[in-house]
Design a protein around this motif. Structure first.
Motif, mmCIF file in Angstrom:
data_model
loop_
_atom_site.group_PDB
_atom_site.id
_atom_site.type_symbol
_atom_site.label_atom_id
_atom_site.label_comp_id
_atom_site.label_asym_id
_atom_site.label_seq_id
_atom_site.Cartn_x
_atom_site.Cartn_y
_atom_site.Cartn_z
ATOM 1 N N VAL B 58 -0.202 -1.753 1.282
ATOM 2 C CA VAL B 58 0.946 -1.510 2.175
ATOM 3 C C VAL B 58 0.452 -1.054 3.555
ATOM 4 C CG1 VAL B 58 2.917 0.038 2.552
ATOM 5 C CG2 VAL B 58 2.632 -1.102 0.341
ATOM 6 N N SER B 59 -0.552 -0.176 3.568
ATOM 7 C CA SER B 59 -1.073 0.332 4.848
ATOM 8 C C SER B 59 -1.738 -0.780 5.651
ATOM 9 C CB SER B 59 -2.103 1.443 4.593
ATOM 10 O OG SER B 59 -1.521 2.515 3.892
ATOM 11 N N ILE B 60 -2.519 -1.621 4.979
ATOM 12 C CA ILE B 60 -3.233 -2.705 5.671
ATOM 13 C C ILE B 60 -2.242 -3.732 6.222
ATOM 14 C CG2 ILE B 60 -4.819 -4.660 5.311
ATOM 15 C CD1 ILE B 60 -6.222 -2.804 3.142
ATOM 16 N N LEU B 61 -1.233 -4.089 5.413
ATOM 17 C CA LEU B 61 -0.254 -5.090 5.878
ATOM 18 C C LEU B 61 0.578 -4.548 7.035
ATOM 19 C CD1 LEU B 61 0.848 -6.669 2.472
ATOM 20 C CD2 LEU B 61 -0.652 -7.666 4.232
ATOM 21 N N LYS B 62 0.797 -3.241 7.042
ATOM 22 C CA LYS B 62 1.521 -2.631 8.171
ATOM 23 C C LYS B 62 0.696 -2.771 9.448
ATOM 24 C CE LYS B 62 3.896 1.640 9.480
ATOM 25 N NZ LYS B 62 4.040 3.076 9.174
ATOM 26 N N ASP B 102 2.404 -15.495 3.901
ATOM 27 C CA ASP B 102 1.117 -16.175 4.053
ATOM 28 C C ASP B 102 0.175 -15.642 2.967
ATOM 29 O OD1 ASP B 102 -1.484 -16.837 4.756
ATOM 30 O OD2 ASP B 102 -1.094 -16.664 6.917
ATOM 31 N N SER B 103 -0.069 -16.480 1.957
ATOM 32 C CA SER B 103 -0.847 -16.000 0.807
ATOM 33 C C SER B 103 -2.256 -15.574 1.206
ATOM 34 C CB SER B 103 -0.902 -17.072 -0.288
ATOM 35 O OG SER B 103 -1.594 -18.204 0.171
ATOM 36 N N ASN B 104 -2.836 -16.244 2.212
ATOM 37 C CA ASN B 104 -4.200 -15.888 2.620
ATOM 38 C C ASN B 104 -4.267 -14.475 3.186
ATOM 39 O OD1 ASN B 104 -5.317 -18.319 1.874
ATOM 40 N ND2 ASN B 104 -4.930 -19.271 3.879
ATOM 41 N N ARG B 105 -3.244 -14.103 3.964
ATOM 42 C CA ARG B 105 -3.276 -12.781 4.572
ATOM 43 C C ARG B 105 -2.968 -11.709 3.526
ATOM 44 N NH1 ARG B 105 -0.424 -13.310 10.393
ATOM 45 N NH2 ARG B 105 -1.933 -11.706 10.976
ATOM 46 N N LEU B 106 -2.083 -12.013 2.595
ATOM 47 C CA LEU B 106 -1.830 -11.051 1.506
ATOM 48 C C LEU B 106 -3.102 -10.859 0.680
ATOM 49 C CD1 LEU B 106 1.702 -12.236 0.277
ATOM 50 C CD2 LEU B 106 1.169 -10.467 1.982
ATOM 51 N N GLN B 107 -3.763 -11.979 0.386
ATOM 52 C CA GLN B 107 -5.004 -11.912 -0.388
ATOM 53 C C GLN B 107 -6.069 -11.114 0.348
ATOM 54 O OE1 GLN B 107 -5.413 -13.336 -3.664
ATOM 55 N NE2 GLN B 107 -7.047 -11.825 -3.466
ATOM 56 N N SER B 133 -4.599 -10.932 -9.631
ATOM 57 C CA SER B 133 -3.983 -12.181 -9.216
ATOM 58 C C SER B 133 -2.803 -11.860 -8.298
ATOM 59 C CB SER B 133 -3.533 -13.003 -10.432
ATOM 60 O OG SER B 133 -2.697 -12.233 -11.258
ATOM 61 N N LEU B 134 -2.361 -12.887 -7.592
ATOM 62 C CA LEU B 134 -1.310 -12.731 -6.586
ATOM 63 C C LEU B 134 -0.164 -13.670 -6.925
ATOM 64 C CD1 LEU B 134 -0.237 -11.964 -3.694
ATOM 65 C CD2 LEU B 134 -1.729 -13.780 -2.806
ATOM 66 N N LYS B 135 1.061 -13.116 -6.937
ATOM 67 C CA LYS B 135 2.254 -13.955 -7.120
ATOM 68 C C LYS B 135 3.154 -13.746 -5.919
ATOM 69 C CE LYS B 135 2.838 -14.054 -12.141
ATOM 70 N NZ LYS B 135 3.714 -13.678 -13.266
ATOM 71 N N ILE B 136 3.715 -14.838 -5.433
ATOM 72 C CA ILE B 136 4.615 -14.743 -4.289
ATOM 73 C C ILE B 136 5.973 -15.311 -4.679
ATOM 74 C CG2 ILE B 136 5.045 -15.536 -1.931
ATOM 75 C CD1 ILE B 136 2.019 -15.538 -1.496
ATOM 76 N N ILE B 137 7.010 -14.526 -4.471
ATOM 77 C CA ILE B 137 8.372 -14.982 -4.737
ATOM 78 C C ILE B 137 9.044 -15.195 -3.382
ATOM 79 C CG2 ILE B 137 10.601 -14.384 -5.764
ATOM 80 C CD1 ILE B 137 8.930 -12.524 -7.690
ATOM 81 N N ASP B 138 9.325 -16.466 -3.056
ATOM 82 C CA ASP B 138 9.895 -16.801 -1.751
ATOM 83 C C ASP B 138 11.408 -16.610 -1.817
ATOM 84 O OD1 ASP B 138 10.916 -18.035 0.553
ATOM 85 O OD2 ASP B 138 9.112 -19.266 0.714
ATOM 86 N N THR B 139 11.910 -15.599 -1.128
ATOM 87 C CA THR B 139 13.335 -15.283 -1.231
ATOM 88 C C THR B 139 14.193 -16.271 -0.455
ATOM 89 O OG1 THR B 139 13.009 -13.677 0.531
ATOM 90 C CG2 THR B 139 13.061 -12.845 -1.716
ATOM 91 N N LYS B 140 13.598 -16.988 0.500
ATOM 92 C CA LYS B 140 14.383 -18.001 1.213
ATOM 93 C C LYS B 140 14.730 -19.131 0.245
ATOM 94 C CE LYS B 140 12.721 -20.512 4.619
ATOM 95 N NZ LYS B 140 12.117 -20.729 5.964
#
Lengths: 147, 147
Positions: B58-62, B102-107, B133-140
């Protein structure tokens, strides 16, 4: 066997979960940008160790039919300065309060926990040094000093 | 730096402490003679890991100015059968919910946490395997399916 939890971000730097139905929240301290609204995650490691060995020791002493009035466990951990900040050592102080307690038998229960039963200490010992000491507070002697 | 806690036996197999002023109790499950009145100690290790890496991410993504709606972290741990019962592996699933993430930036944020900042994962890795592992749920996309 599998153990699983699911943890939800609660805004800020707080996260919550439920363990066996019991809610548990963590937060970062203010120096790391959190609100210190709950324990910080690393501190849970100290409680996991104290709780694990405490449960062992109480269970073993019950089987040995050894009575005492109270047990407190102090955990003192050394935290490294550099990232990633890790605990390099934890020292456990087992503080028993009671009358005419037999230090050898208390020590035996502690040793059984730390050497044989306590999974948390077995895991932590791979990453840091784990040491311990025993303190006995004799309540008969203390009581005799009271008016 | 030193971190310390003092833990008190509360009868049965329950122990309580206060961390930075926040009360925390543990208890053994009923199968081990406890009352399951609070989380068991070993489970706190899963929360320590999820909380530590969650706070980092959370801190890094902020700092990276990357927005998202929600983050959940699932921890699945393998527990050995023999005493001392230890976790032999923990798998983290980071589940992000948001739009056009953006999955790359989350990763990248996850990797920075697990490889550089998260002290809990650095410690646990000495005792068990840590994977993620990483899961992304696209709310759009989800939203578009709603009336």
């Amino acid at each position: 066997m599998k153990n699983s939890i699911s943890v939800d971000w609660e805004g800020g730097l707080a996260f919550s979960t439920a363990i066996n139905g019991h809610p548990l929240t963590i937060d970062a301290n203010e120096e790391f940008g959190g609100n210190n609204a709950a324990p910080n995650p690393k501190s849970l490691m100290m409680m996991a160790l104290a709780g694990c060995t405490g449960i062992d020791v109480v269970s073993i002493l019950k089987k040995m039919k050894i009575g005492y009035e109270h047990l407190a466990i102090q955990v003192d951990a050394d935290l490294s300065e550099e990232h990633p900040k890790v605990y390099t050592a934890m020292h456990l102080t087992y503080i028993f309060r009671g009358r005419d307690l037999d230090s050898n038998r208390l020590q035996r229960a502690i040793d059984l926990s730390l050497d044989k039963y306590c999974g948390v200490s077995a895991m932590y010992r791979q990453a840091m040094s784990i040491s311990h000491s025993l303190k006995i507070i004799d309540t008969k002697k203390n009581g005799a000093q009271r008016p």
